[in-house]
Scaffold this motif. Structure first.
Motif, mmCIF file in Angstrom:
data_model
loop_
_atom_site.group_PDB
_atom_site.id
_atom_site.type_symbol
_atom_site.label_atom_id
_atom_site.label_comp_id
_atom_site.label_asym_id
_atom_site.label_seq_id
_atom_site.Cartn_x
_atom_site.Cartn_y
_atom_site.Cartn_z
ATOM 1 N N ILE A 186 26.113 47.387 43.044
ATOM 2 C CA ILE A 186 27.281 46.654 43.532
ATOM 3 C C ILE A 186 27.577 47.185 44.934
ATOM 4 O O ILE A 186 28.036 48.314 45.104
ATOM 5 C CB ILE A 186 28.494 46.840 42.607
ATOM 6 C CG1 ILE A 186 28.163 46.400 41.187
ATOM 7 C CG2 ILE A 186 29.699 46.076 43.171
ATOM 8 C CD1 ILE A 186 27.804 44.929 41.051
ATOM 9 N N THR A 215 23.433 43.349 42.945
ATOM 10 C CA THR A 215 23.962 42.446 41.923
ATOM 11 C C THR A 215 25.426 42.079 42.179
ATOM 12 O O THR A 215 26.067 41.454 41.325
ATOM 13 C CB THR A 215 23.837 43.089 40.525
ATOM 14 O OG1 THR A 215 24.467 44.378 40.541
ATOM 15 C CG2 THR A 215 22.376 43.254 40.146
ATOM 16 N N GLY A 216 25.938 42.448 43.340
ATOM 17 C CA GLY A 216 27.308 42.076 43.676
ATOM 18 C C GLY A 216 27.738 42.722 44.981
ATOM 19 O O GLY A 216 27.090 43.669 45.464
ATOM 20 N N SER A 218 31.644 43.410 47.307
ATOM 21 C CA SER A 218 33.065 43.170 47.565
ATOM 22 C C SER A 218 33.475 43.990 48.777
ATOM 23 O O SER A 218 33.084 45.149 48.902
ATOM 24 C CB SER A 218 33.938 43.551 46.364
ATOM 25 O OG SER A 218 35.319 43.375 46.686
ATOM 26 N N GLU A 226 35.484 46.397 39.841
ATOM 27 C CA GLU A 226 35.683 45.329 38.860
ATOM 28 C C GLU A 226 34.353 44.846 38.279
ATOM 29 O O GLU A 226 34.198 44.779 37.042
ATOM 30 C CB GLU A 226 36.453 44.173 39.500
ATOM 31 C CG GLU A 226 36.967 43.143 38.520
ATOM 32 C CD GLU A 226 38.041 43.685 37.594
ATOM 33 O OE1 GLU A 226 38.123 43.189 36.447
ATOM 34 O OE2 GLU A 226 38.786 44.592 38.001
ATOM 35 N N PRO A 227 33.349 44.487 39.086
ATOM 36 C CA PRO A 227 32.069 44.080 38.491
ATOM 37 C C PRO A 227 31.374 45.219 37.749
ATOM 38 O O PRO A 227 30.651 44.972 36.773
ATOM 39 C CB PRO A 227 31.248 43.608 39.696
ATOM 40 C CG PRO A 227 31.902 44.220 40.886
ATOM 41 C CD PRO A 227 33.337 44.333 40.554
ATOM 42 N N LEU A 230 32.558 45.315 34.292
ATOM 43 C CA LEU A 230 32.046 44.200 33.486
ATOM 44 C C LEU A 230 30.561 44.345 33.176
ATOM 45 O O LEU A 230 29.952 43.426 32.622
ATOM 46 C CB LEU A 230 32.299 42.884 34.227
ATOM 47 C CG LEU A 230 33.776 42.528 34.458
ATOM 48 C CD1 LEU A 230 33.892 41.286 35.318
ATOM 49 C CD2 LEU A 230 34.490 42.334 33.123
ATOM 50 N N LEU A 232 28.049 44.676 35.361
ATOM 51 C CA LEU A 232 27.198 43.928 36.279
ATOM 52 C C LEU A 232 26.419 44.796 37.246
ATOM 53 O O LEU A 232 25.628 44.280 38.039
ATOM 54 C CB LEU A 232 28.064 42.938 37.076
ATOM 55 C CG LEU A 232 28.802 41.899 36.224
ATOM 56 C CD1 LEU A 232 29.683 41.015 37.100
ATOM 57 C CD2 LEU A 232 27.814 41.054 35.432
#
Length: 289
Positions: A186, A215-216, A218, A226-227, A230, A232
């Motif tokens: 992330i 994979t993400g 922010s 946050e991800p 979850l 992720l």
């Protein structure tokens, strides 16, 4: 333009009513007071006083000058007091820092403002380069950075250290290299830098963050985890950002064999004195770093 020193002497003379006592109040000689009044009369082309020895009465022009002049003298006195004042708990203080430090400090500085409502906190979150430019351009009073400054105008001194932390979903008990590779990364604006420091010190397989699938992403520091919560992916963040996450039971913070910390620098303008209100905010901030 009327000389404000002469005007002050004239207004004081009118209020005291006596040349000798006026001279004493102004720490002048009697002849000095008389000379300044005479200079005013010459400049205005009007008699201001009808002299009677050491006493006097005002002419019409003298009365008009006193009515308007005393307001000017009072305004100058007030201006001098305001310019000379340096209150410790009043005024706007502009602070800028990267997000992790801001998450740690902002609530403490707001608590300081609640105790002293005349002290106004203006806090901006920004990356190191923006903080450095803002300090150099006198757009903020103080900044916090995680890199030393390269600009001549900016003085940067170390004030604290902040650990970098590996954070995974809660079910990732053993963060070996294969687990990290499977989870994916992330990312965030400082992601490559932080991952390079911490993963490079602890995983022989690590060469660059591009080895890991992203994979993400922010750019909001309070949302980066946050991800991760979850399932992720994983990330690397400074400790203050991890501490501020509101769902700590959904992520796992891992202690690695080789801890890595970033140095936190206080940045201020090299050629500007620091007002008392800024010192107040700085003292409060450093207590919580």
């Amino acid at each position: 333009m009327i000389n404000p020193v002469w005007l002050r002497s004239f207004c004081t003379l009118v209020e005291v009513g006596h040349f000798t006592r006026t001279a004493e109040r102004l720490h002048m000689t009697q002849s000095g007071v008389s000379q300044q009044v005479s200079k005013l009369e010459y400049q205005l082309g009007r008699d201001l006083l009808v002299r009677q020895g050491k006493r006097f009465t005002l002419t019409d022009a003298g009365e008009r000058l006193y009515r308007e002049g005393r307001q000017i003298v009072q305004s100058l006195d007030n201006l001098e007091q305001r310019v000379g004042a340096d209150p410790a708990y009043e005024g706007v203080v502009r602070v800028m820092s990267p997000g992790s430090v801001g998450l740690k400090l902002y609530r403490h500085l707001l608590a300081l403002q609640r105790r002293h409502p005349a002290l106004v906190i203006d806090y901006r979150f920004a990356p190191n380069a923006d903080v450095e430019r803002a300090v150099a351009g006198d757009e903020v009073d103080i900044g916090f950075m995680t890199t030393p400054s390269s600009l001549e105008e900016v003085s940067a001194r170390p004030v604290a250290r902040e650990p970098l932390l590996l954070v995974t979903p809660i079910d990732a008990a053993e963060p070996d290299w294969e687990t990290l590779r499977r989870l994916g990364f992330i990312d965030h604006p400082d992601g490559a830098h932080h991952a390079g420091l911490l993963l490079g010190a602890n995983y022989a397989e690590f060469e660059h963050v591009h080895q890991l699938e992203k994979t993400g992403f922010s750019n909001q520091v309070n949302l980066i985890l946050e991800p991760v919560s979850l399932g992720l992916g994983f990330t690397v963040l400074p400790a203050h950002a991890v501490e501020a996450f509101d769902k700590p039971r959904r992520v796992r913070v891992h202690s690695l064999s080789h801890p890595v910390s970033e140095t936190l620098y206080l940045a201020s303008h090299r050629r500007k004195a620091m007002p008392n209100r800024v010192k107040t905010v700085l003292d409060e901030a450093t207590q919580h770093l």
